[in-house]
Scaffold this motif. Structure first.
Motif, PDB file in Angstrom:
ATOM      1  N   SER A  45       6.619 -14.321 -51.886  1.00  0.00           N
ATOM      2  CA  SER A  45       5.679 -13.507 -52.664  1.00  0.00           C
ATOM      3  C   SER A  45       6.355 -12.285 -53.256  1.00  0.00           C
ATOM      4  CB  SER A  45       4.541 -13.010 -51.769  1.00  0.00           C
ATOM      5  OG  SER A  45       3.610 -14.014 -51.541  1.00  0.00           O
ATOM      6  N   ILE A  60       6.629 -11.195 -57.164  1.00  0.00           N
ATOM      7  CA  ILE A  60       6.085  -9.925 -57.657  1.00  0.00           C
ATOM      8  C   ILE A  60       7.167  -9.129 -58.383  1.00  0.00           C
ATOM      9  CG2 ILE A  60       5.163  -7.671 -56.936  1.00  0.00           C
ATOM     10  CD1 ILE A  60       3.730  -9.187 -54.608  1.00  0.00           C
ATOM     11  N   GLN A  73      -2.706  -5.441 -59.667  1.00  0.00           N
ATOM     12  CA  GLN A  73      -4.116  -5.390 -59.241  1.00  0.00           C
ATOM     13  C   GLN A  73      -4.479  -6.527 -58.302  1.00  0.00           C
ATOM     14  OE1 GLN A  73      -6.974  -4.798 -62.426  1.00  0.00           O
ATOM     15  NE2 GLN A  73      -6.979  -2.708 -61.609  1.00  0.00           N
ATOM     16  N   ARG A  74      -4.007  -7.736 -58.627  1.00  0.00           N
ATOM     17  CA  ARG A  74      -4.275  -8.875 -57.749  1.00  0.00           C
ATOM     18  C   ARG A  74      -3.260  -9.956 -58.027  1.00  0.00           C
ATOM     19  NH1 ARG A  74      -8.234  -8.529 -61.326  1.00  0.00           N
ATOM     20  NH2 ARG A  74      -9.518  -7.461 -59.793  1.00  0.00           N
ATOM     21  N   ASN A  75      -3.133 -10.883 -57.098  1.00  0.00           N
ATOM     22  CA  ASN A  75      -2.282 -12.037 -57.362  1.00  0.00           C
ATOM     23  C   ASN A  75      -2.735 -13.234 -56.549  1.00  0.00           C
ATOM     24  OD1 ASN A  75       0.001 -10.391 -55.321  1.00  0.00           O
ATOM     25  ND2 ASN A  75      -0.563 -12.488 -54.828  1.00  0.00           N
ATOM     26  N   THR A  76      -2.360 -14.389 -57.032  1.00  0.00           N
ATOM     27  CA  THR A  76      -2.502 -15.612 -56.250  1.00  0.00           C
ATOM     28  C   THR A  76      -1.104 -16.199 -56.079  1.00  0.00           C
ATOM     29  OG1 THR A  76      -2.760 -17.036 -58.180  1.00  0.00           O
ATOM     30  CG2 THR A  76      -4.765 -16.101 -57.250  1.00  0.00           C
ATOM     31  N   MET A  77      -0.912 -16.888 -54.977  1.00  0.00           N
ATOM     32  CA  MET A  77       0.389 -17.490 -54.701  1.00  0.00           C
ATOM     33  C   MET A  77       0.146 -18.863 -54.090  1.00  0.00           C
ATOM     34  SD  MET A  77       3.790 -16.681 -54.550  1.00  0.00           S
ATOM     35  CE  MET A  77       5.042 -17.814 -53.926  1.00  0.00           C
ATOM     36  N   GLU A  78       0.829 -19.875 -54.649  1.00  0.00           N
ATOM     37  CA  GLU A  78       0.793 -21.233 -54.093  1.00  0.00           C
ATOM     38  C   GLU A  78       2.174 -21.530 -53.523  1.00  0.00           C
ATOM     39  OE1 GLU A  78      -1.819 -23.575 -54.431  1.00  0.00           O
ATOM     40  OE2 GLU A  78      -3.104 -22.112 -55.440  1.00  0.00           O
ATOM     41  N   TYR A  79       2.202 -21.905 -52.255  1.00  0.00           N
ATOM     42  CA  TYR A  79       3.456 -22.258 -51.586  1.00  0.00           C
ATOM     43  C   TYR A  79       3.527 -23.785 -51.570  1.00  0.00           C
ATOM     44  CZ  TYR A  79       2.734 -17.454 -50.043  1.00  0.00           C
ATOM     45  OH  TYR A  79       2.486 -16.099 -50.010  1.00  0.00           O
TER      46      TYR A  79
END
Lengths: 150, 150
Positions: free
Chosen positions: B54, B58, B81-87
């Motif tokens: 992550s 970023i 402000q926000r984030n999404t993360m796919e592993y």
């Protein structure tokens, strides 16, 4: 698991947790609280780097599942699948991440499915705080694998 | 901005990037590529810790906005402000994060709004790769602030 045991485990096996100077505040069945200071986690604006905020949230979430599975004698491998993170306020100093299950009642279903199928999913929330204020919120989905063969 | 200039900036101002041994592979107008080795970013399963994955995503996303604004002479403060993360896959070694705008055509609107209102939002995608394979995907929303007063 005692806070100091979890802290030593994190520092030994996840070196970034040591670089971040993460400490374990408390470990309970339903919640884990981790803490990190500003200095090693600072950014160019002298607030906490978003990557450090995310990392502490992930560590707290993973630690809750890890210590609870360990307490129940369930051996499994935990993998994070996805997460969302909201950065609500800049963080100007030491901060904490407190993790809880997104749906506390889902634990039994989670462990039953893990025992039966060797694979199960669960969502964990981490709330970040600084100086008593909520400054960020994390939700992560984890998969536990392999308990049937353990 | 040269890769070495960005790398020195990151290491000087975001100490976690130095602890992660982040290097800057390339800096172009439309994409930034960062790299990190396994050792300082390893977890208890001997793959890359999700918090490191992550954080690199970023850093790559932030670096794209920072260097492009800098190249255009726009002074502003960037806030995630926000984030999404796919592993998507476990990462077994050195990995990279390549950032691009989610909607490349949105740049002009982004800078126009920033100039007019002193505040503007934009979404950046980072793709994580290991050994030629995509292993993770990140989307982050950033706010740029303050260009009118700069």
């Amino acid at each position: 698991m005692l806070p100091i045991e979890l802290e030593q485990y994190l520092h030994a096996h996840i070196p970034l947790s040591k670089a971040m100077a993460v400490s374990v505040v408390s470990v309970e069945q339903s919640t884990v609280v981790l803490r990190a200071p500003l200095a090693p986690n600072i950014n160019h604006r002298e607030t906490v780097f978003g990557g450090s905020a995310s990392a502490l949230a992930i560590l707290a979430a993973w630690s809750l599942l890890h210590t609870r599975l360990h307490a129940e004698g369930i051996a499994s491998r935990l993998v994070i699948q996805r997460n969302t993170m909201e950065y609500e306020q800049p963080i100007h100093g030491e901060f904490t991440a407190q993790s809880t299950l997104e749906q506390p009642a889902s634990w039994q279903q989670f462990t039953r499915t893990l025992a039966r199928k060797g694979k199960s999913r669960i969502a964990v929330v981490s709330v970040l705080r600084h100086d008593g204020q909520v400054v960020g919120r994390f939700t992560g989905e984890f998969v536990a694998l392999g308990a049937t063969g353990a």
